[in-house]
Scaffold this motif. Sequence first.
Motif, PDB file in Angstrom:
ATOM      1  N   LEU A  51      33.598 101.032  11.419  1.00  0.00           N
ATOM      2  CA  LEU A  51      33.386 102.216  12.255  1.00  0.00           C
ATOM      3  C   LEU A  51      34.309 102.184  13.471  1.00  0.00           C
ATOM      4  CD1 LEU A  51      31.809 104.824  12.671  1.00  0.00           C
ATOM      5  CD2 LEU A  51      30.101 103.488  13.892  1.00  0.00           C
ATOM      6  N   GLY A  52      34.499 101.014  14.040  1.00  0.00           N
ATOM      7  CA  GLY A  52      35.416 100.882  15.174  1.00  0.00           C
ATOM      8  C   GLY A  52      36.845 101.206  14.787  1.00  0.00           C
ATOM      9  N   VAL A  53      37.292 100.700  13.629  1.00  0.00           N
ATOM     10  CA  VAL A  53      38.649 101.003  13.157  1.00  0.00           C
ATOM     11  C   VAL A  53      38.796 102.511  12.975  1.00  0.00           C
ATOM     12  CG1 VAL A  53      40.255 100.777  11.214  1.00  0.00           C
ATOM     13  CG2 VAL A  53      39.089  98.756  12.104  1.00  0.00           C
ATOM     14  N   PHE A  54      37.807 103.132  12.365  1.00  0.00           N
ATOM     15  CA  PHE A  54      37.860 104.575  12.159  1.00  0.00           C
ATOM     16  C   PHE A  54      37.923 105.307  13.502  1.00  0.00           C
ATOM     17  CE2 PHE A  54      35.590 108.578  12.240  1.00  0.00           C
ATOM     18  CZ  PHE A  54      36.454 109.343  11.462  1.00  0.00           C
ATOM     19  N   THR A  55      37.093 104.902  14.452  1.00  0.00           N
ATOM     20  CA  THR A  55      37.058 105.554  15.758  1.00  0.00           C
ATOM     21  C   THR A  55      38.404 105.419  16.466  1.00  0.00           C
ATOM     22  OG1 THR A  55      34.687 105.116  15.930  1.00  0.00           O
ATOM     23  CG2 THR A  55      35.841 105.645  17.967  1.00  0.00           C
ATOM     24  N   GLY A  56      38.992 104.224  16.404  1.00  0.00           N
ATOM     25  CA  GLY A  56      40.313 104.021  16.999  1.00  0.00           C
ATOM     26  C   GLY A  56      41.367 104.880  16.330  1.00  0.00           C
ATOM     27  N   TRP A  57      41.308 104.966  15.024  1.00  0.00           N
ATOM     28  CA  TRP A  57      42.256 105.788  14.263  1.00  0.00           C
ATOM     29  C   TRP A  57      42.051 107.262  14.583  1.00  0.00           C
ATOM     30  CZ3 TRP A  57      41.041 109.503  10.592  1.00  0.00           C
ATOM     31  CH2 TRP A  57      42.115 110.009   9.861  1.00  0.00           C
ATOM     32  N   ALA A  58      40.805 107.695  14.647  1.00  0.00           N
ATOM     33  CA  ALA A  58      40.488 109.107  14.868  1.00  0.00           C
ATOM     34  C   ALA A  58      40.903 109.572  16.258  1.00  0.00           C
ATOM     35  CB  ALA A  58      38.995 109.351  14.643  1.00  0.00           C
ATOM     36  N   ALA A  59      41.065 108.643  17.202  1.00  0.00           N
ATOM     37  CA  ALA A  59      41.488 109.016  18.551  1.00  0.00           C
ATOM     38  C   ALA A  59      42.851 109.692  18.545  1.00  0.00           C
ATOM     39  CB  ALA A  59      41.507 107.780  19.447  1.00  0.00           C
ATOM     40  N   PHE A  60      43.641 109.457  17.519  1.00  0.00           N
ATOM     41  CA  PHE A  60      44.982 110.036  17.423  1.00  0.00           C
ATOM     42  C   PHE A  60      45.024 111.267  16.525  1.00  0.00           C
ATOM     43  CE2 PHE A  60      45.641 105.573  18.461  1.00  0.00           C
ATOM     44  CZ  PHE A  60      46.408 105.713  19.613  1.00  0.00           C
ATOM     45  N   ARG A  61      43.897 111.732  16.080  1.00  0.00           N
ATOM     46  CA  ARG A  61      43.826 112.879  15.182  1.00  0.00           C
ATOM     47  C   ARG A  61      43.149 114.045  15.874  1.00  0.00           C
ATOM     48  NH1 ARG A  61      46.604 109.506  13.787  1.00  0.00           N
ATOM     49  NH2 ARG A  61      46.703 108.397  11.847  1.00  0.00           N
TER      50      ARG A  61
ATOM     51  N   ALA B   6      32.506  93.556  17.325  1.00  0.00           N
ATOM     52  CA  ALA B   6      33.192  94.036  16.115  1.00  0.00           C
ATOM     53  C   ALA B   6      33.619  95.490  16.281  1.00  0.00           C
ATOM     54  CB  ALA B   6      32.288  93.881  14.894  1.00  0.00           C
ATOM     55  N   THR B   7      32.790  96.303  16.923  1.00  0.00           N
ATOM     56  CA  THR B   7      33.146  97.697  17.149  1.00  0.00           C
ATOM     57  C   THR B   7      34.336  97.799  18.096  1.00  0.00           C
ATOM     58  OG1 THR B   7      30.852  98.364  16.811  1.00  0.00           O
ATOM     59  CG2 THR B   7      32.298  99.956  17.880  1.00  0.00           C
ATOM     60  N   VAL B   8      34.309  97.040  19.189  1.00  0.00           N
ATOM     61  CA  VAL B   8      35.418  97.052  20.148  1.00  0.00           C
ATOM     62  C   VAL B   8      36.703  96.558  19.484  1.00  0.00           C
ATOM     63  CG1 VAL B   8      36.287  96.029  22.296  1.00  0.00           C
ATOM     64  CG2 VAL B   8      33.932  96.862  22.171  1.00  0.00           C
ATOM     65  N   LEU B   9      36.615  95.464  18.729  1.00  0.00           N
ATOM     66  CA  LEU B   9      37.784  94.950  18.015  1.00  0.00           C
ATOM     67  C   LEU B   9      38.305  95.984  17.029  1.00  0.00           C
ATOM     68  CD1 LEU B   9      39.767  92.702  17.191  1.00  0.00           C
ATOM     69  CD2 LEU B   9      37.998  91.885  15.601  1.00  0.00           C
ATOM     70  N   GLY B  10      37.410  96.616  16.295  1.00  0.00           N
ATOM     71  CA  GLY B  10      37.808  97.640  15.344  1.00  0.00           C
ATOM     72  C   GLY B  10      38.503  98.812  16.020  1.00  0.00           C
ATOM     73  N   MET B  11      37.990  99.239  17.155  1.00  0.00           N
ATOM     74  CA  MET B  11      38.635 100.337  17.884  1.00  0.00           C
ATOM     75  C   MET B  11      40.041  99.944  18.306  1.00  0.00           C
ATOM     76  SD  MET B  11      35.398 101.683  20.125  1.00  0.00           S
ATOM     77  CE  MET B  11      36.238 103.055  20.885  1.00  0.00           C
ATOM     78  N   TRP B  12      40.181  98.726  18.793  1.00  0.00           N
ATOM     79  CA  TRP B  12      41.509  98.250  19.195  1.00  0.00           C
ATOM     80  C   TRP B  12      42.436  98.199  17.987  1.00  0.00           C
ATOM     81  CZ3 TRP B  12      44.483  93.989  17.920  1.00  0.00           C
ATOM     82  CH2 TRP B  12      45.611  93.795  18.703  1.00  0.00           C
ATOM     83  N   LEU B  13      41.945  97.653  16.880  1.00  0.00           N
ATOM     84  CA  LEU B  13      42.774  97.588  15.667  1.00  0.00           C
ATOM     85  C   LEU B  13      43.162  98.987  15.183  1.00  0.00           C
ATOM     86  CD1 LEU B  13      40.920  94.810  13.650  1.00  0.00           C
ATOM     87  CD2 LEU B  13      43.212  94.654  14.647  1.00  0.00           C
ATOM     88  N   GLY B  14      42.209  99.899  15.218  1.00  0.00           N
ATOM     89  CA  GLY B  14      42.491 101.266  14.790  1.00  0.00           C
ATOM     90  C   GLY B  14      43.546 101.933  15.639  1.00  0.00           C
ATOM     91  N   LYS B  15      43.499 101.675  16.943  1.00  0.00           N
ATOM     92  CA  LYS B  15      44.485 102.269  17.850  1.00  0.00           C
ATOM     93  C   LYS B  15      45.851 101.594  17.726  1.00  0.00           C
ATOM     94  CE  LYS B  15      41.266 103.992  21.294  1.00  0.00           C
ATOM     95  NZ  LYS B  15      40.748 103.845  22.658  1.00  0.00           N
ATOM     96  N   GLN B  16      45.843 100.280  17.551  1.00  0.00           N
ATOM     97  CA  GLN B  16      47.106  99.528  17.524  1.00  0.00           C
ATOM     98  C   GLN B  16      47.799  99.574  16.172  1.00  0.00           C
ATOM     99  OE1 GLN B  16      48.389  98.180  20.352  1.00  0.00           O
ATOM    100  NE2 GLN B  16      46.601  99.107  21.301  1.00  0.00           N
ATOM    101  N   LEU B  17      47.051  99.355  15.117  1.00  0.00           N
ATOM    102  CA  LEU B  17      47.652  99.173  13.809  1.00  0.00           C
ATOM    103  C   LEU B  17      47.726 100.449  12.976  1.00  0.00           C
ATOM    104  CD1 LEU B  17      45.945  95.811  12.869  1.00  0.00           C
ATOM    105  CD2 LEU B  17      48.152  96.160  13.951  1.00  0.00           C
ATOM    106  N   LEU B  18      46.842 101.386  13.255  1.00  0.00           N
ATOM    107  CA  LEU B  18      46.785 102.573  12.396  1.00  0.00           C
ATOM    108  C   LEU B  18      47.317 103.818  13.086  1.00  0.00           C
ATOM    109  CD1 LEU B  18      43.309 101.994  10.740  1.00  0.00           C
ATOM    110  CD2 LEU B  18      45.558 101.451   9.829  1.00  0.00           C
ATOM    111  N   ASN B  19      48.003 103.654  14.181  1.00  0.00           N
ATOM    112  CA  ASN B  19      48.580 104.798  14.883  1.00  0.00           C
ATOM    113  C   ASN B  19      49.859 105.223  14.174  1.00  0.00           C
ATOM    114  OD1 ASN B  19      49.222 106.786  16.671  1.00  0.00           O
ATOM    115  ND2 ASN B  19      49.917 105.405  18.282  1.00  0.00           N
ATOM    116  N   VAL B  20      49.678 105.769  12.985  1.00  0.00           N
ATOM    117  CA  VAL B  20      50.827 106.208  12.174  1.00  0.00           C
ATOM    118  C   VAL B  20      50.808 107.702  11.964  1.00  0.00           C
ATOM    119  CG1 VAL B  20      51.175 104.026  11.006  1.00  0.00           C
ATOM    120  CG2 VAL B  20      49.569 105.663  10.048  1.00  0.00           C
TER     121      VAL B  20
END
Length: 127
Positions: free
Chosen positions: A47-57, A113-127
């Motif tokens: 969920l954190g990864v998704f949230t981080g990724w969704a911040a750019f959408r 895990a949520t915070v880490l996922g958000m960071w990963l989503g923002k850093q790694l999935l900002n494509v």
Amino acid sequence: MKHLILVFIGGGLGSLARYGTGKASSVWPSNFPYGTLTANILACLILGVFTGWAAFRTPDSAATYRAFIAVGFCGGFSTFSTFSNDTIQLMAANRWTDAVFNIFASLISCFCATVLGMWLGKQLLNV
């Protein structure tokens, strides 16, 4: 209607993942609910990864993914009700140390895990 179908499919897949996580953790016999803890940590990470990724959408483009991933999959995968029941069962068995550990381990690890996922989503999935 499309979002309802996505929630339905995501929820089913999340429930299967939850079942598989419980089965995988049962290979190490224990009276502690490691399967529930693991499922909840993984669901929070996803969920954190998704949230981080969704911040750019845009909100519209993220809505479809939110229905499938956040509401469906993570909703089916995570299990607060089982966490609560497991903790109460530990208390009923007079295993207070395990019950308190379960509460704190769940809260702290899921939050991290949520915070880490958000960071990963923002850093790694900002494509």
